[in-house]
Scaffold this motif. Structure first.
Motif, PDB file in Angstrom:
ATOM      1  N   LEU A 133       0.520  -1.078   0.264  1.00 49.30           N
ATOM      2  CA  LEU A 133      -0.302  -0.157  -0.006  1.00 49.30           C
ATOM      3  C   LEU A 133       0.561   1.188   0.175  1.00 49.30           C
ATOM      4  CD1 LEU A 133      -2.848  -0.939   2.225  1.00 49.30           C
ATOM      5  CD2 LEU A 133      -3.211  -0.807  -0.160  1.00 49.30           C
ATOM      6  N   SER A 134       1.934   1.151   0.372  1.00 51.69           N
ATOM      7  CA  SER A 134       2.786   2.544   0.624  1.00 51.69           C
ATOM      8  C   SER A 134       4.177   1.719   0.937  1.00 51.69           C
ATOM      9  CB  SER A 134       2.745   3.656   1.841  1.00 51.69           C
ATOM     10  OG  SER A 134       3.112   2.886   2.995  1.00 51.69           O
ATOM     11  N   ALA A 135       5.309   2.710   0.875  1.00 51.22           N
ATOM     12  CA  ALA A 135       7.139   1.693   0.862  1.00 51.22           C
ATOM     13  C   ALA A 135       7.285   2.870   1.524  1.00 51.22           C
ATOM     14  CB  ALA A 135       7.210   0.626  -0.130  1.00 51.22           C
ATOM     15  N   SER A 136       8.724   2.834   2.248  1.00 44.06           N
ATOM     16  CA  SER A 136       9.787   3.705   2.205  1.00 44.06           C
ATOM     17  C   SER A 136      11.312   2.757   2.309  1.00 44.06           C
ATOM     18  CB  SER A 136       9.587   4.577   3.819  1.00 44.06           C
ATOM     19  OG  SER A 136       8.722   6.164   3.773  1.00 44.06           O
ATOM     20  N   THR A 137      12.594   3.113   2.313  1.00 46.73           N
ATOM     21  CA  THR A 137      14.095   1.961   2.872  1.00 46.73           C
ATOM     22  C   THR A 137      14.858   3.297   3.259  1.00 46.73           C
ATOM     23  OG1 THR A 137      15.206   0.869   1.592  1.00 46.73           O
ATOM     24  CG2 THR A 137      14.505   1.952   0.328  1.00 46.73           C
ATOM     25  N   TYR A 138      15.519   2.686   4.121  1.00 48.17           N
ATOM     26  CA  TYR A 138      16.538   3.185   4.538  1.00 48.17           C
ATOM     27  C   TYR A 138      17.274   4.097   3.136  1.00 48.17           C
ATOM     28  CZ  TYR A 138      20.402   4.639   7.051  1.00 48.17           C
ATOM     29  OH  TYR A 138      22.170   5.135   8.276  1.00 48.17           O
ATOM     30  N   LEU A 139      17.908   2.814   2.562  1.00 53.56           N
ATOM     31  CA  LEU A 139      18.826   2.787   1.852  1.00 53.56           C
ATOM     32  C   LEU A 139      18.389   3.996   0.147  1.00 53.56           C
ATOM     33  CD1 LEU A 139      20.001  -1.113   1.159  1.00 53.56           C
ATOM     34  CD2 LEU A 139      21.130   0.729   2.206  1.00 53.56           C
ATOM     35  N   TRP A 140      17.189   4.737   0.826  1.00 53.64           N
ATOM     36  CA  TRP A 140      16.795   5.414  -0.891  1.00 53.64           C
ATOM     37  C   TRP A 140      16.178   6.423   0.113  1.00 53.64           C
ATOM     38  CZ3 TRP A 140      12.064   5.870  -4.957  1.00 53.64           C
ATOM     39  CH2 TRP A 140      12.928   6.622  -5.860  1.00 53.64           C
ATOM     40  N   PRO A 141      16.479   7.624   0.854  1.00 54.39           N
ATOM     41  CA  PRO A 141      16.038   8.223   2.196  1.00 54.39           C
ATOM     42  C   PRO A 141      15.375   9.636   1.543  1.00 54.39           C
ATOM     43  CG  PRO A 141      18.449   8.639   1.809  1.00 54.39           C
ATOM     44  CD  PRO A 141      18.217   7.375   1.237  1.00 54.39           C
ATOM     45  N   CYS A 166       6.752   8.818   9.523  1.00 52.63           N
ATOM     46  CA  CYS A 166       6.888   7.868  10.912  1.00 52.63           C
ATOM     47  C   CYS A 166       8.256   7.184  10.330  1.00 52.63           C
ATOM     48  CB  CYS A 166       6.310   7.210  11.599  1.00 52.63           C
ATOM     49  SG  CYS A 166       5.050   7.780  12.604  1.00 52.63           S
ATOM     50  N   HIS A 167       8.480   6.627   9.264  1.00 53.53           N
ATOM     51  CA  HIS A 167       9.585   6.038   9.030  1.00 53.53           C
ATOM     52  C   HIS A 167      10.351   6.774   8.927  1.00 53.53           C
ATOM     53  CE1 HIS A 167       7.105   2.338   9.657  1.00 53.53           C
ATOM     54  NE2 HIS A 167       6.804   1.736   8.132  1.00 53.53           N
ATOM     55  N   GLN A 168      10.426   7.794   7.855  1.00 51.28           N
ATOM     56  CA  GLN A 168      11.647   8.460   7.475  1.00 51.28           C
ATOM     57  C   GLN A 168      12.132   9.384   8.785  1.00 51.28           C
ATOM     58  OE1 GLN A 168      12.604   8.952   4.303  1.00 51.28           O
ATOM     59  NE2 GLN A 168      11.369   7.606   3.353  1.00 51.28           N
ATOM     60  N   TRP A 169      11.852   9.956   9.692  1.00 51.46           N
ATOM     61  CA  TRP A 169      12.564  10.949  11.235  1.00 51.46           C
ATOM     62  C   TRP A 169      12.498   9.421  11.541  1.00 51.46           C
ATOM     63  CZ3 TRP A 169      12.825  15.018  12.260  1.00 51.46           C
ATOM     64  CH2 TRP A 169      13.040  16.136  11.373  1.00 51.46           C
ATOM     65  N   LEU A 170      12.176   8.245  11.742  1.00 52.69           N
ATOM     66  CA  LEU A 170      13.772   7.113  12.248  1.00 52.69           C
ATOM     67  C   LEU A 170      14.688   6.666  11.636  1.00 52.69           C
ATOM     68  CD1 LEU A 170      11.185   4.606  14.155  1.00 52.69           C
ATOM     69  CD2 LEU A 170      12.040   6.335  15.376  1.00 52.69           C
ATOM     70  N   TYR A 171      14.207   7.159   9.862  1.00 54.45           N
ATOM     71  CA  TYR A 171      15.813   6.653   9.282  1.00 54.45           C
ATOM     72  C   TYR A 171      16.755   8.785   9.593  1.00 54.45           C
ATOM     73  CZ  TYR A 171      12.822   3.602   5.991  1.00 54.45           C
ATOM     74  OH  TYR A 171      12.114   2.853   5.943  1.00 54.45           O
ATOM     75  N   LEU A 172      16.435   9.491   9.907  1.00 56.08           N
ATOM     76  CA  LEU A 172      16.770  10.312   9.997  1.00 56.08           C
ATOM     77  C   LEU A 172      17.980   9.555  11.444  1.00 56.08           C
ATOM     78  CD1 LEU A 172      14.424  13.231   9.486  1.00 56.08           C
ATOM     79  CD2 LEU A 172      16.735  12.594   7.810  1.00 56.08           C
ATOM     80  N   MET A 173      17.082   9.245  12.549  1.00 56.46           N
ATOM     81  CA  MET A 173      17.569   9.336  13.576  1.00 56.46           C
ATOM     82  C   MET A 173      18.753   8.084  13.250  1.00 56.46           C
ATOM     83  SD  MET A 173      14.341   9.147  16.355  1.00 56.46           S
ATOM     84  CE  MET A 173      15.326   8.554  17.545  1.00 56.46           C
ATOM     85  N   GLU A 174      18.536   7.256  12.283  1.00 59.44           N
ATOM     86  CA  GLU A 174      19.640   5.994  12.522  1.00 59.44           C
ATOM     87  C   GLU A 174      20.862   6.699  11.149  1.00 59.44           C
ATOM     88  OE1 GLU A 174      17.295   2.025  11.385  1.00 59.44           O
ATOM     89  OE2 GLU A 174      15.679   2.936  10.810  1.00 59.44           O
ATOM     90  N   GLU A 175      20.599   7.525  10.759  1.00 61.34           N
ATOM     91  CA  GLU A 175      21.935   8.414  10.451  1.00 61.34           C
ATOM     92  C   GLU A 175      23.013   8.082  11.426  1.00 61.34           C
ATOM     93  OE1 GLU A 175      22.048  11.591   7.387  1.00 61.34           O
ATOM     94  OE2 GLU A 175      19.759  10.606   6.835  1.00 61.34           O
ATOM     95  N   LEU A 176      22.458   8.976  12.222  1.00 60.17           N
ATOM     96  CA  LEU A 176      23.773   9.027  14.024  1.00 60.17           C
ATOM     97  C   LEU A 176      23.724   7.295  14.371  1.00 60.17           C
ATOM     98  CD1 LEU A 176      22.161  12.291  13.988  1.00 60.17           C
ATOM     99  CD2 LEU A 176      23.829  12.428  12.964  1.00 60.17           C
ATOM    100  N   TRP A 177      23.047   7.007  14.858  1.00 65.47           N
ATOM    101  CA  TRP A 177      22.562   5.764  15.593  1.00 65.47           C
ATOM    102  C   TRP A 177      22.533   4.666  15.147  1.00 65.47           C
ATOM    103  CZ3 TRP A 177      20.270  10.223  17.520  1.00 65.47           C
ATOM    104  CH2 TRP A 177      20.820  11.314  18.690  1.00 65.47           C
ATOM    105  N   ALA A 178      22.365   3.761  15.415  1.00 61.27           N
ATOM    106  CA  ALA A 178      21.915   2.164  14.850  1.00 61.27           C
ATOM    107  C   ALA A 178      20.774   1.582  16.605  1.00 61.27           C
ATOM    108  CB  ALA A 178      22.885   1.196  14.516  1.00 61.27           C
ATOM    109  N   PHE A 179      19.939   1.094  15.637  1.00 58.25           N
ATOM    110  CA  PHE A 179      18.758   1.429  17.165  1.00 58.25           C
ATOM    111  C   PHE A 179      19.232  -1.177  16.861  1.00 58.25           C
ATOM    112  CE2 PHE A 179      15.565   3.971  14.628  1.00 58.25           C
ATOM    113  CZ  PHE A 179      15.937   4.745  15.640  1.00 58.25           C
ATOM    114  N   ASP A 180      19.563  -1.727  16.337  1.00 57.36           N
ATOM    115  CA  ASP A 180      20.065  -2.685  16.487  1.00 57.36           C
ATOM    116  C   ASP A 180      21.563  -3.179  16.131  1.00 57.36           C
ATOM    117  OD1 ASP A 180      19.900  -3.034  13.800  1.00 57.36           O
ATOM    118  OD2 ASP A 180      18.059  -4.108  13.774  1.00 57.36           O
ATOM    119  N   VAL A 181      22.340  -4.449  16.549  1.00 57.83           N
ATOM    120  CA  VAL A 181      22.762  -5.080  17.017  1.00 57.83           C
ATOM    121  C   VAL A 181      23.667  -5.343  15.643  1.00 57.83           C
ATOM    122  CG1 VAL A 181      23.590  -5.050  19.658  1.00 57.83           C
ATOM    123  CG2 VAL A 181      22.648  -7.534  17.727  1.00 57.83           C
ATOM    124  N   PRO A 182      24.699  -5.958  15.083  1.00 56.34           N
ATOM    125  CA  PRO A 182      24.940  -6.996  13.533  1.00 56.34           C
ATOM    126  C   PRO A 182      24.621  -8.282  13.880  1.00 56.34           C
ATOM    127  CG  PRO A 182      27.323  -5.523  14.267  1.00 56.34           C
ATOM    128  CD  PRO A 182      26.246  -4.918  15.654  1.00 56.34           C
TER     129      PRO A 182
END
Length: 262
Positions: A133-141, A166-182
């Motif tokens: 229905l809709s989509a976003s991806t961290y790799l195409w911000p 909502c996703h886009q703003w969390l992606y911005l935060m992920e530019e600074l901090w990872a949310f999960d571990v490798p």
């Protein structure tokens, strides 16, 4: 739509300024906290994009003081390591006007949303045959993809548009901090969508909490949609409890904030 203003720190070594700080310097989570520090997040994002542009050898970049330029969708993509554009269709002008009206409406719904909805964003239609229905991806911000079905009615458009913002703003935060571990475990969301990383579970819970806020601001405090998002969000929180060790300290703090919201 309102102005976005940020004053970035010096880019010389600045890529470590925000990541070294605790994520609580932002005062919460976007769309949920009235005092969320939008300028502080955007300042960090600008610094990180400047550093990435140098590391990637990007030639055509904004001037160092051009904050608007660094926060544009083009700069977001050009400075994203491993950027991966998605096959899309162009957004027809009439539908673009509907999207812009809906985005303005969301920005006017709650005072602290106005600055969030001022972030420059590019919109596209999903390819024919794509069942999303809709989509976003961290790799195409800063790119939001909407389906034809998203335009069936205003409620659908508002929900899906807010979902992707909502996703886009969390992606911005992920530019600074990872949310999960490798190597973090993958799980199935309450919706049945499989193989999702913990950061995506955070994203799903965030969407649920924010959508409930949208309905509350519209005077809707119950009913089928609110109950569905409440159950979905709490199901995501149950998953995050199981995934606690797979979250970074930043991810754990955001999960804690989402528990308070849901």
């Amino acid at each position: 739509m309102g102005d976005i203003r940020a004053t970035p720190a010096a880019a010389d070594g600045g890529e470590h300024l925000m990541p070294a700080a605790d994520i609580t310097v932002l005062n919460g989570v976007p769309f949920l906290e009235r005092n969320f520090l939008v300028p502080r997040l955007l300042a960090g994002v600008v610094v990180v994009r400047q550093v990435h542009s140098r590391n990637l050898g990007v030639q055509d970049v904004p001037a160092a003081h051009d904050i608007t330029g660094w926060l544009s969708p083009d700069s977001a993509v050009n400075t994203r390591p491993n950027a991966t554009p998605v096959q899309v269709r162009p957004m027809p002008p009439e539908r673009m006007r509907r999207v812009q009206r809906a985005a303005r409406g969301l920005g006017e719904l709650l005072p602290h949303w106005r600055q969030l909805m001022a972030l420059p964003m590019a919109y596209h239609l999903l390819e024919k045959g794509d069942m999303s229905l809709s989509a976003s991806t961290y790799l195409w911000p800063q790119q939001i993809l909407l389906s034809d079905a998203a335009f069936d009615n205003r409620q659908s458009l508002d929900e899906l548009l807010l979902h992707e913002w909502c996703h886009q703003w969390l992606y911005l935060m992920e530019e600074l901090w990872a949310f999960d571990v490798p190597g973090a475990r993958r799980v199935t969301l309450p919706s049945g969508t499989s193989h999702r990383a913990p950061r995506e579970v955070i994203g799903a819970a965030h969407v649920a909490a924010v959508t409930i806020r949208m309905y509350a601001a519209l005077g809707v405090h119950g009913g089928e949609r609110v109950e569905m998002f409440t159950d979905y969000g709490r199901g995501c929180l149950d998953l995050l409890d199981e995934l606690h060790e797979d979250l970074t300290p930043a991810g754990q703090k955001i999960a804690g904030k989402l528990k308070e919201a849901l």
